[in-house]
Design a protein around this motif. Structure first.
Motif, PDB file in Angstrom:
ATOM      1  N   ASP A 162       0.825  -1.209   0.000  1.00 39.96           N
ATOM      2  CA  ASP A 162       0.000   0.000   0.000  1.00 39.96           C
ATOM      3  C   ASP A 162       0.862   1.263   0.000  1.00 39.96           C
ATOM      4  N   TRP A 163       1.947   1.267   0.780  1.00 43.34           N
ATOM      5  CA  TRP A 163       2.837   2.436   0.843  1.00 43.34           C
ATOM      6  C   TRP A 163       3.485   2.683  -0.518  1.00 43.34           C
ATOM      7  N   LEU A 164       3.981   1.620  -1.132  1.00 43.21           N
ATOM      8  CA  LEU A 164       4.628   1.744  -2.442  1.00 43.21           C
ATOM      9  C   LEU A 164       3.623   2.099  -3.533  1.00 43.21           C
ATOM     10  N   TYR A 165       2.395   1.595  -3.407  1.00 46.46           N
ATOM     11  CA  TYR A 165       1.338   1.912  -4.372  1.00 46.46           C
ATOM     12  C   TYR A 165       1.046   3.409  -4.375  1.00 46.46           C
ATOM     13  N   ALA A 166       0.956   3.984  -3.194  1.00 46.38           N
ATOM     14  CA  ALA A 166       0.700   5.424  -3.092  1.00 46.38           C
ATOM     15  C   ALA A 166       1.822   6.218  -3.748  1.00 46.38           C
ATOM     16  N   LYS A 167       3.064   5.813  -3.509  1.00 46.50           N
ATOM     17  CA  LYS A 167       4.196   6.495  -4.127  1.00 46.50           C
ATOM     18  C   LYS A 167       4.173   6.342  -5.648  1.00 46.50           C
ATOM     19  N   ALA A 168       3.835   5.142  -6.131  1.00 40.93           N
ATOM     20  CA  ALA A 168       3.784   4.896  -7.574  1.00 40.93           C
ATOM     21  C   ALA A 168       2.703   5.731  -8.238  1.00 40.93           C
ATOM     22  N   CYS A 169       1.554   5.868  -7.576  1.00 37.65           N
ATOM     23  CA  CYS A 169       0.470   6.692  -8.123  1.00 37.65           C
ATOM     24  C   CYS A 169       0.897   8.151  -8.241  1.00 37.65           C
ATOM     25  N   GLN A 170       1.656   8.618  -7.270  1.00 39.36           N
ATOM     26  CA  GLN A 170       2.145   9.998  -7.328  1.00 39.36           C
ATOM     27  C   GLN A 170       3.056  10.189  -8.541  1.00 39.36           C
ATOM     28  N   ARG A 171       3.831   9.190  -8.860  1.00 38.14           N
ATOM     29  CA  ARG A 171       4.802   9.323  -9.961  1.00 38.14           C
ATOM     30  C   ARG A 171       4.201   9.033 -11.332  1.00 38.14           C
ATOM     31  N   TYR A 172       3.405   7.972 -11.435  1.00 37.90           N
ATOM     32  CA  TYR A 172       2.921   7.523 -12.747  1.00 37.90           C
ATOM     33  C   TYR A 172       1.439   7.799 -12.981  1.00 37.90           C
ATOM     34  N   GLY A 173       0.730   8.265 -11.958  1.00 34.41           N
ATOM     35  CA  GLY A 173      -0.716   8.384 -12.044  1.00 34.41           C
ATOM     36  C   GLY A 173      -1.376   7.105 -11.572  1.00 34.41           C
ATOM     37  N   ALA A 174      -2.583   7.235 -11.020  1.00 32.29           N
ATOM     38  CA  ALA A 174      -3.285   6.062 -10.510  1.00 32.29           C
ATOM     39  C   ALA A 174      -3.862   5.244 -11.658  1.00 32.29           C
ATOM     40  N   PRO A 175      -3.892   3.912 -11.522  1.00 38.70           N
ATOM     41  CA  PRO A 175      -4.544   3.083 -12.542  1.00 38.70           C
ATOM     42  C   PRO A 175      -6.027   3.428 -12.657  1.00 38.70           C
ATOM     43  N   GLU A 176      -6.588   3.124 -13.809  1.00 36.46           N
ATOM     44  CA  GLU A 176      -8.019   3.349 -14.001  1.00 36.46           C
ATOM     45  C   GLU A 176      -8.810   2.530 -12.982  1.00 36.46           C
ATOM     46  N   PRO A 177      -9.937   3.032 -12.501  1.00 37.11           N
ATOM     47  CA  PRO A 177     -10.737   2.284 -11.520  1.00 37.11           C
ATOM     48  C   PRO A 177     -11.168   0.930 -12.081  1.00 37.11           C
ATOM     49  N   TYR A 178     -11.332  -0.012 -11.179  1.00 33.98           N
ATOM     50  CA  TYR A 178     -11.756  -1.355 -11.571  1.00 33.98           C
ATOM     51  C   TYR A 178     -13.260  -1.478 -11.383  1.00 33.98           C
ATOM     52  N   ILE A 179     -13.922  -1.922 -12.433  1.00 34.89           N
ATOM     53  CA  ILE A 179     -15.367  -2.144 -12.383  1.00 34.89           C
ATOM     54  C   ILE A 179     -15.625  -3.570 -12.826  1.00 34.89           C
ATOM     55  N   SER A 180     -16.266  -4.333 -11.966  1.00 36.53           N
ATOM     56  CA  SER A 180     -16.524  -5.727 -12.300  1.00 36.53           C
ATOM     57  C   SER A 180     -18.014  -5.951 -12.507  1.00 36.53           C
ATOM     58  N   GLU A 181     -18.302  -7.082 -13.171  1.00 38.36           N
ATOM     59  CA  GLU A 181     -19.699  -7.443 -13.441  1.00 38.36           C
ATOM     60  C   GLU A 181     -19.913  -8.877 -12.990  1.00 38.36           C
ATOM     61  N   ASN A 182     -20.955  -9.113 -12.201  1.00 36.38           N
ATOM     62  CA  ASN A 182     -21.200 -10.486 -11.742  1.00 36.38           C
ATOM     63  C   ASN A 182     -22.003 -11.262 -12.778  1.00 36.38           C
ATOM     64  N   GLY A 183     -22.275 -12.507 -12.464  1.00 36.40           N
ATOM     65  CA  GLY A 183     -22.966 -13.376 -13.417  1.00 36.40           C
ATOM     66  C   GLY A 183     -24.364 -12.910 -13.761  1.00 36.40           C
ATOM     67  N   ASN A 184     -24.964 -12.070 -12.923  1.00 34.57           N
ATOM     68  CA  ASN A 184     -26.319 -11.574 -13.187  1.00 34.57           C
ATOM     69  C   ASN A 184     -26.311 -10.272 -13.969  1.00 34.57           C
ATOM     70  N   GLY A 185     -25.142  -9.832 -14.400  1.00 34.39           N
ATOM     71  CA  GLY A 185     -25.050  -8.592 -15.149  1.00 34.39           C
ATOM     72  C   GLY A 185     -25.006  -7.347 -14.284  1.00 34.39           C
ATOM     73  N   GLU A 186     -24.927  -7.535 -12.975  1.00 30.38           N
ATOM     74  CA  GLU A 186     -24.857  -6.387 -12.076  1.00 30.38           C
ATOM     75  C   GLU A 186     -23.428  -5.855 -12.017  1.00 30.38           C
ATOM     76  N   VAL A 187     -23.288  -4.543 -12.079  1.00 28.56           N
ATOM     77  CA  VAL A 187     -21.977  -3.905 -12.093  1.00 28.56           C
ATOM     78  C   VAL A 187     -21.653  -3.406 -10.698  1.00 28.56           C
ATOM     79  N   SER A 188     -20.441  -3.693 -10.244  1.00 27.37           N
ATOM     80  CA  SER A 188     -20.024  -3.253  -8.911  1.00 27.37           C
ATOM     81  C   SER A 188     -19.585  -1.795  -8.958  1.00 27.37           C
ATOM     82  N   PRO A 189     -19.618  -1.112  -7.829  1.00 28.80           N
ATOM     83  CA  PRO A 189     -19.127   0.272  -7.784  1.00 28.80           C
ATOM     84  C   PRO A 189     -17.644   0.315  -8.131  1.00 28.80           C
ATOM     85  N   PRO A 190     -17.176   1.392  -8.761  1.00 24.89           N
ATOM     86  CA  PRO A 190     -15.750   1.490  -9.095  1.00 24.89           C
ATOM     87  C   PRO A 190     -14.899   1.425  -7.829  1.00 24.89           C
ATOM     88  N   GLU A 191     -13.741   0.770  -7.956  1.00 22.12           N
ATOM     89  CA  GLU A 191     -12.806   0.706  -6.841  1.00 22.12           C
ATOM     90  C   GLU A 191     -11.390   0.867  -7.382  1.00 22.12           C
TER      91      GLU A 191
END
Length: 1016
Positions: free
Chosen positions: A163-192
């Motif tokens: 987590d500490w290194l992730y925060a530093k990497a985001c500062q340098r390279y930008g944060a990765p795009e949010p992750y959005i998943s879809e379950n078997g029923n077609g429901e989309v989870s909130p971005p994380e």
């Protein structure tokens, strides 16, 4: 195992012998001196408080320093931190690890640089492990709690550092795009937030980590994409790879503070050859398509260390169905039996008598026992899908998959051995499971186990290991094991049938020295140095093949086949070289093994070919024979594995007494049938089919050549006929394709195209070799004023140029089967600057008025091989006229000699190490120039000399008409055949040419004749 947890601070649960007490007191004094130096600048009040703690807890410190060098070392490395916590250590005998999360979080909050991060990780880890070792050794804490404490500490350090290194990497390279998943029923989870998902494997995954264990990790990221950097975004794969590298360095790198953990990434998809980090999609695809049985076992303990999230749930949902199948199938039981046999083989091979993990009745046998029951039953009974061995005991017993008595015996023995393992590693923070032969460590183990002597604790350990092994041996009974050796006899590897004894070499993780020892006993060489060399070569080849095979994606079926095939191949290679006189040398075994493993490496991704070799012993033997005799054949099969199919039906084993006419008819019929299977519009399929036909027929010729069923003087004839038949078909294909686009010329048809092909050089002289190119010239006899009748009409000249271009394209375009033949058109009128095809009148005018003498020499070997009879007659008449034209002998002699000298200067590759039998003085080129000179000089008076294009029949006619004497003609024929056979064998086998007295004498004859003819 002792269970004393008295909390009184002045009492410890271990009674120390005198030699350990002396050691502890010496270590205590060393620590005390270091503490004094470090606290010299402290206030008197603080010094007094520290001195009071020393006095109050000196007994416990001396005991701890007696039992563990690690405790002594860390206490001396961090004396102030140690003394500050010693009071709590003495008052709280039970493990206190619930505070790790908050304590390390607070430490990281005050950490700014990676240098500080590395130091804080190591200091925190060392002090916490000191606390664990202190409570284990002085108060003999519950081993289950000890394992949990070590695992919890690792979890905290890994995840919070990430987590500490992730925060530093985001500062340098930008944060990765949010992750959005879809379950078997077609429901989309909130971005994380997209995080680096960390899989803890092995004992870390099961929360039962050893005191000084490696940590096995796999890194996964949720989705592909780019980081959200305003100026320089990078791919997610780059971002997470950089992050993973930083995390590994933070844990694994050795600094002034030591090392936190040894990080092992070899369990990731494709092992060392795979990417460090994979996307979740690639992770799923790998285990769906290629996951092997041992990886199912490994994934049983896989645990995502990150806190719960949609991505974590999705990753766990990928792993679960890979590991646990709803229904038991035969392959599961068979793979369990195979893995159990591997464990038994490794025990016999390594003879690990004092290793409480890998040895007979060790920790691993318990783990395999429990994991096997899970693999069989947990697919249906999901409650048994546990990662912890101890939890698995409980669930398997609950559902009656494990008898209570067996469960209790295995559990108690397992915990005992884990406790011993824990002690061994805590002595000096070393990853070891081997019982000590050092007297100090033996004394420590006696004290910790409350045994009076080494013999006593060895007897106790033996009771536990015997009990474990008894249950392990009864698991998944295999009747084939009845006769298996349990003594680890290293010579047993060579005595078993069908390559079974070589399984260890392939399937066990043996080092080079172990493989060398086994192979050394299997090989037989009269000379000791040859024996060692052969063993060394084969060892290196096997290790190299093992390493390279990990980079191929072959799936479980491929691995199962390979595990059966390689032991057979190893045994058969050794047996083959022992019985083949030419190969019974270190060099012979090395060459053959290198060829075979090269072929196997090529077909690793093609399970059908692995199955072909496994199921057909005769095919393997034919492969060994051909590869041992001819490097050219081995290389062809390596480049084009489909040729393995030819070894199923070895037509080459029958003696070939046919002539050129019969070969031509057979080739035409077989090629016609093969091409009928290809749709007319499938141009790529037609080109591939032609190449396949050529490759298979060449292999048959080479195999017959090697086996002796085709005389060497017929090999070139057959290769030449093969090329002619293929050329005919290529021209037909090209004609159809060009006419379809442009129409046809008046007076032409598919049967009479007005096109002729003249073969020069080796093809013209019926002397083609395996790798020869085709020297050809195109002519036609169609009226140049005509045009085609298609929608897109073109002139006669354009039509034939496009036709030749199309023919050349079909021949030379690279497909997965390479080119058909290399085409050389440079002998056409005016060479590369001339037209691709000439009208017969233009060709005649050039030959009569413009051609050089060397072009007339080339015409000696020119042969009409394609086209209508009328055009062929024109060429034959023209050729005779040119060869029979009057020439001044002295001028001709000088021009031919000058051209030969120019060729020798530019082409002769003879040096101190090898001789160029074609271009050297007395070689084939000298002999060919002689026959060409004699034909040009004498055809006017001896017309029959223009009839033939091959040297042997030309020499017959020269002798018959007394141009040269009979004895010389026979001598030159003998020289020509002998030298050609040597060149031919060299090309086929890549072996050095042997300079015999006979060869020297024959080449001397050619050289002498050449000098007398051109300088005499």
């Amino acid at each position: 195992m002792l269970d004393n947890k008295q909390a009184h601070q002045s009492n410890v649960s271990v009674s120390l012998p005198n030699e350990l007490s002396v050691l502890g007191e010496a270590n205590f004094e060393g620590f005390r001196s270091q503490l004094t130096r470090v606290t010299s600048a402290f206030s008197e009040e603080k010094k007094a408080a520290i001195e009071q703690l020393l006095q109050q807890h000196s007994k416990q410190m001396i005991a701890a320093f007696s039992l563990s060098d690690f405790i002594s070392h860390i206490a001396t490395q961090y004396p102030v931190e140690f003394i500050e916590c010693v009071d709590e250590l003495c008052r709280q005998p039970e493990h206190q690890f619930l505070h790790y999360q908050q304590a390390f979080s607070d430490l990281l909050a005050a950490t700014d640089t990676e240098l500080e991060l590395h130091a804080n990780i190591r200091r925190f880890r060392h002090l916490c492990m000191l606390e664990i070792a202190w409570r284990d050794m002085l108060y003999q804490a519950d081993i289950k709690e000890s394992l949990l404490a070590v695992s919890e500490l690792a979890d905290v350090l890994i995840t919070q550092t990430n987590d500490w290194l992730y925060a530093k990497a985001c500062q340098r390279y930008g944060a990765p795009e949010p992750y959005i998943s879809e379950n078997g029923n077609g429901e989309v989870s909130p971005p994380e937030a997209q995080k680096l998902l960390i899989l803890g494997m092995g004992k870390l995954g099961g929360r039962e980590l050893n005191f000084s264990s490696d940590i096995d990790l796999i890194f996964v990221y949720p989705q592909a994409g780019e980081t959200q950097h305003p100026r320089k975004p990078i791919e997610h794969s780059q971002f997470f790879t950089k992050l993973a590298q930083k995390l590994i360095a933070a844990l694994h790198q050795t600094t002034i503070d030591g090392q936190a953990y040894r990080v092992d990434m070899r369990l990731r998809p494709l092992g060392d050859s795979g990417p460090l980090v994979v996307s979740m999609g690639a992770f799923e695809a790998y285990y769906l398509e290629q996951g092997r049985e041992w990886e199912r076992f490994a994934m049983q303990k896989a645990r995502v260390l990150n806190s719960d999230s949609a991505a974590v749930c999705e990753l766990q949902n990928i792993i679960r169905p890979f590991v646990y199948r709803k229904y038991l199938d035969f392959t599961t039981v068979e793979s369990l039996r195979a893995m159990k046999q591997l464990i038994s083989n490794e025990l016999a091979r390594r003879n690990l008598q004092n290793n409480i993990k890998l040895g007979r009745g060790g920790i691993r046998e318990v783990e395999f026992y429990i994991q096997s029951l899970q693999m069989i039953h947990a697919g249906k009974v999901t409650e048994c899908q546990t990662r912890s061995i101890l939890s698995s005991f409980e669930m398997l017993q609950k559902h009656e998959f494990l008898h209570p008595e067996i469960a209790e015996e295995l559990r108690s023995s397992y915990l005992f051995l884990r406790q011993v393992e824990h002690y061994l590693q805590a002595f000096n923070d070393e990853q070891t499971q081997t019982l000590p032969d050092d007297k100090i460590k033996q004394s420590r183990l006696c004290a910790l186990l409350s045994e009076e002597s080494v013999e006593a604790y060895m007897q106790t350990i033996l009771q536990h290991t015997n009990r474990i092994h008894q249950h392990f041996s009864a698991l998944i009974e295999d009747s084939n094991e009845a006769g298996a050796s349990s003594e680890g006899d290293i010579t047993a590897v060579t005595s078993s049938e069908n390559g079974q004894g070589f399984e260890d070499l392939w399937q066990l993780d043996l080092d080079k020295e172990e493989i060398f020892v086994i192979l050394h006993s299997a090989l037989e060489c009269a000379d000791a140095s040859e024996h060692a060399r052969a063993t060394e070569n084969l060892t290196d080849l096997l290790l190299d093949f093992k390493h390279k095979s990990t980079k191929h994606r072959i799936g479980q079926r491929g691995h199962n086949t390979l595990n059966k095939l390689i032991p057979l191949v190893l045994q058969e290679l050794i047996e083959f070289t022992e019985h083949a006189a030419e190969q019974k040398t270190a060099k012979g075994l090395e060459a053959l093994s290198k060829a075979i493993f090269g072929i196997l490496l090529t077909i690793l991704g093609r399970t059908a070919y692995l199955d072909l070799l496994l199921e057909n012993p005769a095919v393997r033997q034919r492969l060994y024979t051909l590869s041992a005799t001819s490097t050219w054949v081995a290389e062809q099969i390596k480049r084009f594995p489909l040729l393995l199919d030819e070894l199923l039906h070895p037509a080459y084993l029958q003696t070939d007494d046919d002539d050129i006419r019969q070969w031509r008819d057979d080739y035409q019929s077989e090629l016609r049938l093969q091409m009928l299977r290809i749709e007319p519009e499938d141009i790529e399929g037609q080109m591939d089919s032609l190449r396949y036909f050529k490759l298979t027929q060449q292999l048959r010729i080479a195999a017959a050549d090697i086996s002796g069923t085709l005389p060497i003087n017929k090999v070139s004839d057959k290769l030449s006929v093969l090329a002619e038949v293929i050329l005919h078909h290529v021209i037909d294909l090209a004609w159809h394709q060009v006419c379809e686009k442009y129409g046809v010329l008046e007076g032409t048809s598919a049967q009479n195209k007005g096109l002729g092909v003249i073969a020069y050089g080796k093809l013209g002289g019926l002397e083609l070799g395996y790798g020869s190119d085709l020297d050809i010239v195109f002519i036609h006899d169609i009226d140049l004023s005509l045009s085609t009748n298609g929608k897109k009409s073109i002139s006669c000249s354009e039509f034939f140029v496009k036709l030749v271009q199309r023919v050349s394209h079909i021949f030379t375009v690279k497909t997965y089967l390479d080119e058909l033949y290399e085409i050389d058109l440079r002998l056409r009128p005016s060479g590369n600057s001339g037209l691709l095809i000439s009208h017969i009148d233009t060709y005649q005018q050039y030959q009569e008025n413009e051609a050089w003498t060397w072009e007339h020499q080339a015409l000696v070997r020119a042969r009409y091989i394609y086209g209508n009879e009328e055009l062929g007659n024109k060429f034959t008449k023209l050729r005779h006229q040119v060869l029979a034209r009057p020439r001044e002998q002295a001028v001709l002699r000088k021009e031919v000699a000058d051209m030969r000298e120019k060729m020798r200067t530019h082409l002769d590759k003879t040096n101190d190490y090898k001789i160029d039998l074609k271009q050297t003085s007395g070689g084939i080129a000298d002999l060919e120039f002689l026959t060409q000179f004699w034909v040009l000089a004498n055809t006017r008076t001896v017309p029959v000399l223009s009839k033939w294009t091959d040297n042997l029949r030309i020499l017959d006619e020269l002798a018959a008409h007394q141009v040269i004497d009979e004895e010389l003609a026979q001598g030159l024929q003998k020289a020509y055949l002998y030298i050609r056979s040597q060149v031919h064998r060299h090309n086929l086998t890549n072996k050095d040419i042997v300079h015999s007295e006979e060869m020297s004498a024959l080449m001397a004859l050619v050289k002498r004749t050449f000098e007398q003819t051109f300088t005499g």
